[in-house]
Design a protein around this motif. Sequence first.
Motif, short mmCIF file in Angstrom:
data_model
loop_
_atom_site.label_atom_id
_atom_site.label_comp_id
_atom_site.label_asym_id
_atom_site.label_seq_id
_atom_site.Cartn_x
_atom_site.Cartn_y
_atom_site.Cartn_z
N ASP A 33 -11.76 7.79 2.04
CA ASP A 33 -11.67 6.37 2.45
C ASP A 33 -11.15 6.26 3.88
N LEU A 34 -10.15 7.07 4.17
CA LEU A 34 -9.57 7.02 5.52
C LEU A 34 -10.64 7.41 6.56
N GLY A 60 0.40 12.32 10.39
CA GLY A 60 0.42 12.03 8.96
C GLY A 60 1.26 13.04 8.22
N PRO A 61 1.17 13.02 6.88
CA PRO A 61 2.01 13.91 6.07
C PRO A 61 1.84 15.39 6.43
N HIS A 108 -0.14 2.33 15.43
CA HIS A 108 -0.79 3.50 14.83
C HIS A 108 0.08 4.74 15.06
N ARG A 144 -1.53 -1.37 -5.45
CA ARG A 144 -2.46 -1.61 -6.56
C ARG A 144 -2.06 -0.80 -7.79
N SER A 145 -1.76 0.49 -7.57
CA SER A 145 -1.38 1.36 -8.70
C SER A 145 0.13 1.34 -8.86
N GLY A 157 0.89 -1.18 0.00
CA GLY A 157 0.00 0.00 0.00
C GLY A 157 0.92 1.21 0.00
N PHE A 158 1.30 1.66 -1.22
CA PHE A 158 2.32 2.70 -1.30
C PHE A 158 1.69 4.03 -1.71
N ILE A 208 -8.10 1.36 5.07
CA ILE A 208 -8.74 0.45 6.04
C ILE A 208 -9.73 -0.44 5.28
N PHE A 213 0.33 7.74 2.71
CA PHE A 213 0.97 7.47 4.00
C PHE A 213 2.16 6.51 3.85
N LEU A 253 -2.80 0.89 10.41
CA LEU A 253 -4.17 1.40 10.17
C LEU A 253 -4.60 2.31 11.33
N SER A 254 -5.48 3.25 11.00
CA SER A 254 -5.90 4.23 12.01
C SER A 254 -6.94 3.67 12.97
N ASP A 263 -6.57 14.23 3.99
CA ASP A 263 -6.62 12.76 3.99
C ASP A 263 -7.78 12.31 3.11
P1 NAP Z 1 -5.95 5.71 2.31
O1 NAP Z 1 -6.88 6.27 1.35
O2 NAP Z 1 -6.48 5.30 3.63
O3 NAP Z 1 -5.17 4.48 1.64
C1 NAP Z 1 -4.54 4.59 0.39
C2 NAP Z 1 -3.81 3.30 0.11
O4 NAP Z 1 -4.74 2.21 0.01
C3 NAP Z 1 -3.06 3.34 -1.20
O5 NAP Z 1 -1.86 2.63 -1.04
C4 NAP Z 1 -3.99 2.61 -2.16
O6 NAP Z 1 -3.29 1.95 -3.17
C5 NAP Z 1 -4.59 1.56 -1.25
N1 NAP Z 1 -5.93 1.14 -1.72
C6 NAP Z 1 -7.09 1.84 -1.64
N2 NAP Z 1 -8.12 1.12 -2.16
C7 NAP Z 1 -7.59 -0.06 -2.59
C8 NAP Z 1 -8.13 -1.22 -3.20
N3 NAP Z 1 -9.43 -1.32 -3.48
N4 NAP Z 1 -7.29 -2.25 -3.47
C9 NAP Z 1 -5.96 -2.17 -3.18
N5 NAP Z 1 -5.40 -1.09 -2.60
C10 NAP Z 1 -6.19 -0.05 -2.29
O7 NAP Z 1 -4.81 6.83 2.52
P2 NAP Z 1 -3.41 6.86 3.27
O8 NAP Z 1 -3.36 8.18 3.91
O9 NAP Z 1 -2.33 6.50 2.33
O10 NAP Z 1 -3.50 5.77 4.46
C11 NAP Z 1 -2.97 4.48 4.34
C12 NAP Z 1 -3.15 3.75 5.67
O11 NAP Z 1 -2.40 4.42 6.69
C13 NAP Z 1 -4.59 3.70 6.13
O12 NAP Z 1 -4.87 2.45 6.69
C14 NAP Z 1 -4.64 4.78 7.21
O13 NAP Z 1 -5.62 4.52 8.19
C15 NAP Z 1 -3.24 4.72 7.79
N6 NAP Z 1 -2.77 5.96 8.39
C16 NAP Z 1 -2.85 7.12 7.68
C17 NAP Z 1 -2.45 8.31 8.28
C18 NAP Z 1 -2.52 9.63 7.54
O14 NAP Z 1 -2.36 10.65 8.15
N7 NAP Z 1 -2.73 9.64 6.25
C19 NAP Z 1 -1.95 8.30 9.58
C20 NAP Z 1 -1.85 7.08 10.27
C21 NAP Z 1 -2.27 5.93 9.66
P3 NAP Z 1 -2.90 2.69 -4.54
O15 NAP Z 1 -2.31 4.02 -4.14
O16 NAP Z 1 -1.89 1.77 -5.13
O17 NAP Z 1 -4.13 2.83 -5.37
#
Ligand code: NAP
Length: 360
Positions: free
Chosen positions: A303-304, A202-203, A198, A114-115, A90-91, A149, A94, A174-175, A300
């Motif tokens: 989805d998050l 974040g960014p 956790h 995925r992408s 999951g790149f 998530i 975050f 995951l959050s 964010d």
């Molecule tokens: P997100 O929208 O929660 O997750 C994006 C990631 O999920 C991307 O790598 C995306 O892959 C993948 N994804 C989404 N739908 C998918 C599907 N149907 N099949 C396969 N992969 C899928 O945004 P995020 O901010 O990057 O967060 C990632 C994780 O870190 C989450 O679980 C979140 O709760 C946790 N987290 C985030 C933060 C924050 O501040 N952002 C802080 C702490 C923890 P592709 O990009 O390859 O499409």
Amino acid sequence: MNSTPLRFASLSLPPSPPRRFHHKLPSYGPKSALFFPALFLPPRSCPGRGSRRGRGGPARALDAAQSFDYESRALEDLENRSRLKIAIVGFGNFGQFLARTFAKQGHALLAHSRSDHSVAARSIGVDFYGDPHDLCEQHPDVVILCSSILSSDAVLRSLPFQRLRRSTLFVDVLSVKEFPKNLFLRTLPPHFDILCTHPMFGPESGKHGWADLPFVYEKVRIIDTEERVDRCRRFLDIFAREGCRMVEMSCAEHDENSAESQFLTHTIGRILSKLQLKPTTIATKGYETLLQLEENTCSDSFDLYNGLFMYNYNSTELLERLDMAFDSVKKELLGRLHDIVRKQLFESPDDDDERMAKDS
Ligand code: NAP
């Protein structure tokens, strides 16, 4: 230790062997000699040992080279042992944010998503694999689940576990926490270790560094061998080195607390974004804080936010309490307004004159 290069500067020694990660692993830098002095001394059997100190004679080139090689090899060994091979699954936003700090600390990084994020990966120094089989065949020490998530179940199940080493450490970021804990326990083979974490930033909130930001974790299943316990410690140390506030807490307790802190914060941010607020030259500090909150939360993905609601039992109750609290504040304001309007409608000015006359 710091004087070593100066002492040998005048001798015609071969160039210093590369200290590949020395500058990137600060807690294993020169200070660590205080804690591991034996690592930086030549072995007892070394013929040169003690000759300089004992007789007070000049240093000989041979002595210096042996000591120097021994020291740099010991340091390199130590650095290699601290270095982890980490696969990020999951790149997205975050995953890349975490990778930048992992890379800065000198860990070997791989990613799958995925992408196609291969360009972003290359710019950080991460090897990107479009196929999860290829990623798993690299035998990472740690696999971090960093997908949304909502997609985590499907993403986890898409990994060919049989291609990984039987001792792999699985980590999630995951959050929400009870959901991935149960997912890991249900899905992963029993020989894998499990660490649920956790990073509560974040960014946006962590863009100037991670110092004092909370990092919550539960060691769900770390098989009790020296190597596995040490590997888990080294992973946690990545965050400790950056100055995070390390909080060991059960996943259930995390979810109870974070419904109030995190889900509430994100909900208020989302409500503010519906108001389409604009900056103004006469903004108060409070208003600026609201604009900042909106920016922090709405950057964010939805989805998050949706995951925070769907996968935390406590969020539904929080949403209802928020609704009731808003109603109650509205009732208080409108109730007072209603009292004033009724008074104006039903009480004549003569009533007021009479009341004032009585009072006096
Ligand atoms: P997100 O929208 O929660 O997750 C994006 C990631 O999920 C991307 O790598 C995306 O892959 C993948 N994804 C989404 N739908 C998918 C599907 N149907 N099949 C396969 N992969 C899928 O945004 P995020 O901010 O990057 O967060 C990632 C994780 O870190 C989450 O679980 C979140 O709760 C946790 N987290 C985030 C933060 C924050 O501040 N952002 C802080 C702490 C923890 P592709 O990009 O390859 O499409």
